[in-house]
Design a protein around this motif. Structure first.
Motif, PDB file in Angstrom:
ATOM      1  N   VAL A  73       0.844  -1.204   0.000  1.00 57.19           N
ATOM      2  CA  VAL A  73       0.000   0.000   0.000  1.00 57.19           C
ATOM      3  C   VAL A  73       0.880   1.256   0.000  1.00 57.19           C
ATOM      4  CG1 VAL A  73      -1.696   1.335   1.334  1.00 57.19           C
ATOM      5  CG2 VAL A  73      -1.942  -1.149   1.128  1.00 57.19           C
ATOM      6  N   PHE A  74       1.908   1.241   0.866  1.00 57.07           N
ATOM      7  CA  PHE A  74       2.840   2.372   0.938  1.00 57.07           C
ATOM      8  C   PHE A  74       3.517   2.613  -0.410  1.00 57.07           C
ATOM      9  CE2 PHE A  74       7.426   3.363   1.562  1.00 57.07           C
ATOM     10  CZ  PHE A  74       7.302   4.689   1.932  1.00 57.07           C
ATOM     11  N   LEU A  75       3.946   1.540  -1.052  1.00 57.30           N
ATOM     12  CA  LEU A  75       4.625   1.653  -2.348  1.00 57.30           C
ATOM     13  C   LEU A  75       3.672   2.207  -3.404  1.00 57.30           C
ATOM     14  CD1 LEU A  75       7.306   1.075  -3.830  1.00 57.30           C
ATOM     15  CD2 LEU A  75       6.441  -1.208  -4.346  1.00 57.30           C
ATOM     16  N   ALA A  76       2.453   1.686  -3.422  1.00 54.14           N
ATOM     17  CA  ALA A  76       1.459   2.164  -4.391  1.00 54.14           C
ATOM     18  C   ALA A  76       1.194   3.657  -4.211  1.00 54.14           C
ATOM     19  CB  ALA A  76       0.172   1.364  -4.244  1.00 54.14           C
ATOM     20  N   GLU A  77       1.071   4.079  -2.949  1.00 51.34           N
ATOM     21  CA  GLU A  77       0.812   5.499  -2.683  1.00 51.34           C
ATOM     22  C   GLU A  77       2.003   6.365  -3.113  1.00 51.34           C
ATOM     23  OE1 GLU A  77      -1.983   6.671  -1.988  1.00 51.34           O
ATOM     24  OE2 GLU A  77      -3.119   5.011  -1.123  1.00 51.34           O
ATOM     25  N   THR A  78       3.218   5.852  -2.918  1.00 49.55           N
ATOM     26  CA  THR A  78       4.429   6.576  -3.331  1.00 49.55           C
ATOM     27  C   THR A  78       4.467   6.739  -4.854  1.00 49.55           C
ATOM     28  OG1 THR A  78       5.618   5.683  -1.414  1.00 49.55           O
ATOM     29  CG2 THR A  78       6.962   6.580  -3.204  1.00 49.55           C
ATOM     30  N   ILE A  79       4.148   5.656  -5.561  1.00 49.05           N
ATOM     31  CA  ILE A  79       4.124   5.705  -7.034  1.00 49.05           C
ATOM     32  C   ILE A  79       3.023   6.653  -7.512  1.00 49.05           C
ATOM     33  CG2 ILE A  79       3.783   4.346  -9.146  1.00 49.05           C
ATOM     34  CD1 ILE A  79       4.784   1.866  -7.449  1.00 49.05           C
ATOM     35  N   LYS A  80       1.867   6.595  -6.845  1.00 50.91           N
ATOM     36  CA  LYS A  80       0.732   7.453  -7.213  1.00 50.91           C
ATOM     37  C   LYS A  80       1.105   8.931  -7.090  1.00 50.91           C
ATOM     38  CE  LYS A  80      -4.248   7.686  -6.257  1.00 50.91           C
ATOM     39  NZ  LYS A  80      -5.306   7.178  -5.361  1.00 50.91           N
ATOM     40  N   LYS A  81       1.830   9.280  -6.016  1.00 53.47           N
ATOM     41  CA  LYS A  81       2.273  10.671  -5.827  1.00 53.47           C
ATOM     42  C   LYS A  81       3.236  11.093  -6.936  1.00 53.47           C
ATOM     43  CE  LYS A  81       1.839  10.810  -0.798  1.00 53.47           C
ATOM     44  NZ  LYS A  81       2.574  10.511   0.432  1.00 53.47           N
ATOM     45  N   PHE A  82       4.139  10.194  -7.319  1.00 52.22           N
ATOM     46  CA  PHE A  82       5.102  10.469  -8.397  1.00 52.22           C
ATOM     47  C   PHE A  82       4.364  10.747  -9.712  1.00 52.22           C
ATOM     48  CE2 PHE A  82       7.792   8.665 -11.865  1.00 52.22           C
ATOM     49  CZ  PHE A  82       8.890   9.520 -11.778  1.00 52.22           C
ATOM     50  N   ILE A  83       3.344   9.942 -10.001  1.00 55.86           N
ATOM     51  CA  ILE A  83       2.551  10.104 -11.226  1.00 55.86           C
ATOM     52  C   ILE A  83       1.815  11.451 -11.201  1.00 55.86           C
ATOM     53  CG2 ILE A  83       0.518   9.228 -12.482  1.00 55.86           C
ATOM     54  CD1 ILE A  83       1.431   6.379 -11.647  1.00 55.86           C
ATOM     55  N   SER A  84       1.196  11.733 -10.059  1.00 63.19           N
ATOM     56  CA  SER A  84       0.414  12.964  -9.928  1.00 63.19           C
ATOM     57  C   SER A  84       1.301  14.214  -9.993  1.00 63.19           C
ATOM     58  CB  SER A  84      -0.342  12.915  -8.599  1.00 63.19           C
ATOM     59  OG  SER A  84      -0.955  14.137  -8.323  1.00 63.19           O
ATOM     60  N   LYS A  85       2.396  14.179  -9.253  1.00 61.16           N
ATOM     61  CA  LYS A  85       3.307  15.328  -9.175  1.00 61.16           C
ATOM     62  C   LYS A  85       3.868  15.708 -10.541  1.00 61.16           C
ATOM     63  CE  LYS A  85       7.893  15.850  -7.317  1.00 61.16           C
ATOM     64  NZ  LYS A  85       8.834  15.317  -6.343  1.00 61.16           N
ATOM     65  N   ASN A  86       4.127  14.690 -11.359  1.00 63.52           N
ATOM     66  CA  ASN A  86       4.745  14.931 -12.675  1.00 63.52           C
ATOM     67  C   ASN A  86       3.729  14.914 -13.823  1.00 63.52           C
ATOM     68  OD1 ASN A  86       7.658  15.091 -11.922  1.00 63.52           O
ATOM     69  ND2 ASN A  86       7.222  13.066 -11.089  1.00 63.52           N
ATOM     70  N   ASN A  87       2.428  14.914 -13.456  1.00 64.77           N
ATOM     71  CA  ASN A  87       1.357  14.926 -14.477  1.00 64.77           C
ATOM     72  C   ASN A  87       1.555  13.855 -15.547  1.00 64.77           C
ATOM     73  OD1 ASN A  87       0.045  17.273 -13.326  1.00 64.77           O
ATOM     74  ND2 ASN A  87       1.774  18.456 -14.130  1.00 64.77           N
ATOM     75  N   ILE A  88       1.870  12.641 -15.109  1.00 63.43           N
ATOM     76  CA  ILE A  88       2.143  11.545 -16.041  1.00 63.43           C
ATOM     77  C   ILE A  88       0.821  10.883 -16.440  1.00 63.43           C
ATOM     78  CG2 ILE A  88       3.341   9.338 -16.348  1.00 63.43           C
ATOM     79  CD1 ILE A  88       5.324  10.326 -14.127  1.00 63.43           C
TER      80      ILE A  88
END
Length: 350
Positions: A73-88
């Motif tokens: 769950v922690f990893l998924a949330e970390t990846i989700k933030k990366f996607i959101s932050k960089n508008n991927i």
């Protein structure tokens, strides 16, 4: 359906616990594979996760499974933030290594946490992960997995040397890719730098200020692992059993340990590298000027340290590539590297 362009995210967490490496990359296939890194970032672990991951090998299988759920769950949330932050947007897959909890291939056991289907549920993306298990089931070491990327993405180099938690090397011998772990690196150095209040030995400066302890150096160089023939791989359990007790038995100060172990690393590299070879060096240890200079003293090879993105994110980049090969149902795991009974396309797709 196979296509010629892939937009993916690669995710890697290494044994040196620097953090979670995330890479957004585009891969293009014409006659050969090409890549471009768009964004790359390392997300440091919180103190709580750092302590949990540092002590994974002391947990029972049942305890690991609970940690695995939380870490996924922690990893998924970390990846989700990366996607959101960089508008991927419009990615083909998230390709993740997870984090190694247990690695005992001789017992047919390897366990990476952070490879659960909940990744795909939280991210709402295709996830390719858990690349090691199938190889171990096929009698392989489950490591190293990066060499298929070295072969297909970095073929212009005679050797690809990664200096991370462990040092591993990849090269072509008589048309076959051979790769294996050489020795521990940052998993040992960081422990003794930590004891002095530093995250790591910046540039090897502490090691350079220490004295070489010949008795310890000789004992390290005599460890049985170094005489074994590949395929072979290392894990934290091996370090806990063979390296730390040996170092502690000498009851010496940290800077002496750092100097002696750094020299040990350089000697082990020199035994593997060939004179005049073109060597690509990546991983955090590429910034350890002391070790790099010591390697150069021991062997007359062309040592190439690439740009920072490649030094720091090559493994995450290649796990992104392993995921693409899995999606294409193409070989991403080489029997000549791991010792498995056959080449295969490893990993799970969620």
């Amino acid at each position: 359906m196979k296509k010629n362009n892939y937009h993916v995210i690669g995710v890697m967490s290494g044994t040196s616990l620097d953090g979670i490496d995330l890479v957004e990359a585009i891969f293009t296939y014409t006659d050969t594979w090409r890549f471009e890194i768009i964004k790359a970032e390392t997300v440091s672990y919180t103190a709580g996760w750092f302590d949990t991951l540092k002590n994974l090998v002391s947990n029972s299988l049942e305890e690991l499974q609970v940690i695995d759920d939380d870490y996924s769950v922690f990893l998924a949330e970390t990846i989700k933030k990366f996607i959101s932050k960089n508008n991927i947007t419009d990615i083909d897959a998230v390709c993740s290594h997870g984090h190694t909890a247990l690695h005992r291939p001789e017992e047919k056991l390897t366990y990476q946490i952070g490879n659960k289907p909940i990744l795909a549920e939280i991210l709402k993306e295709t996830v390719v992960c858990d690349f090691r298990v199938e190889d171990v089931e096929l009698g392989g070491q489950g490591a190293p997995l990066v060499p298929i990327g070295d072969k297909l993405l970095f073929s212009e180099y005679d050797f690809c040397l990664n200096l991370g938690g462990f040092a591993n090397i990849s090269t072509e011998i008589e048309g076959e890719r051979i790769a294996y772990d050489i020795c521990p690196v940052n998993i040992v150095l960081n422990k003794y730098a930590n004891q002095l209040g530093f995250n790591y030995d910046d540039g090897g400066k502490i090691a350079a200020s220490g004295n070489y302890l010949s008795g310890l150096g000789e004992q390290l160089n005599l460890l049985n692992f170094y005489t074994e023939t590949p395929p072979k791989s290392l894990g934290l359990e091996w370090v806990n059993t063979n390296i730390f007790p040996l170092i502690e038995s000498f009851k010496t100060e940290e800077k002496t340990v750092l100097r002696t172990f750094s020299d040990h690393i350089a000697k082990q590299m020199a035994l593997v590298l060939k004179p005049e070879a073109k060597v690509l060096v990546t991983g955090g240890g590429a910034y350890n000027t002391y070790i790099i200079d010591e390697i150069k003293k021991h062997v007359n090879a062309e040592i190439i340290i690439p740009n920072a993105d490649l030094v720091e994110f090559k493994e995450a980049l290649i796990f992104a590539f392993l995921g693409i090969l899995k999606l294409r149902d193409e070989v991403n795991c080489l029997q000549t590297v791991t010792g498995a009974s056959k080449n295969h396309s490893s990993g799970k797709i969620y």
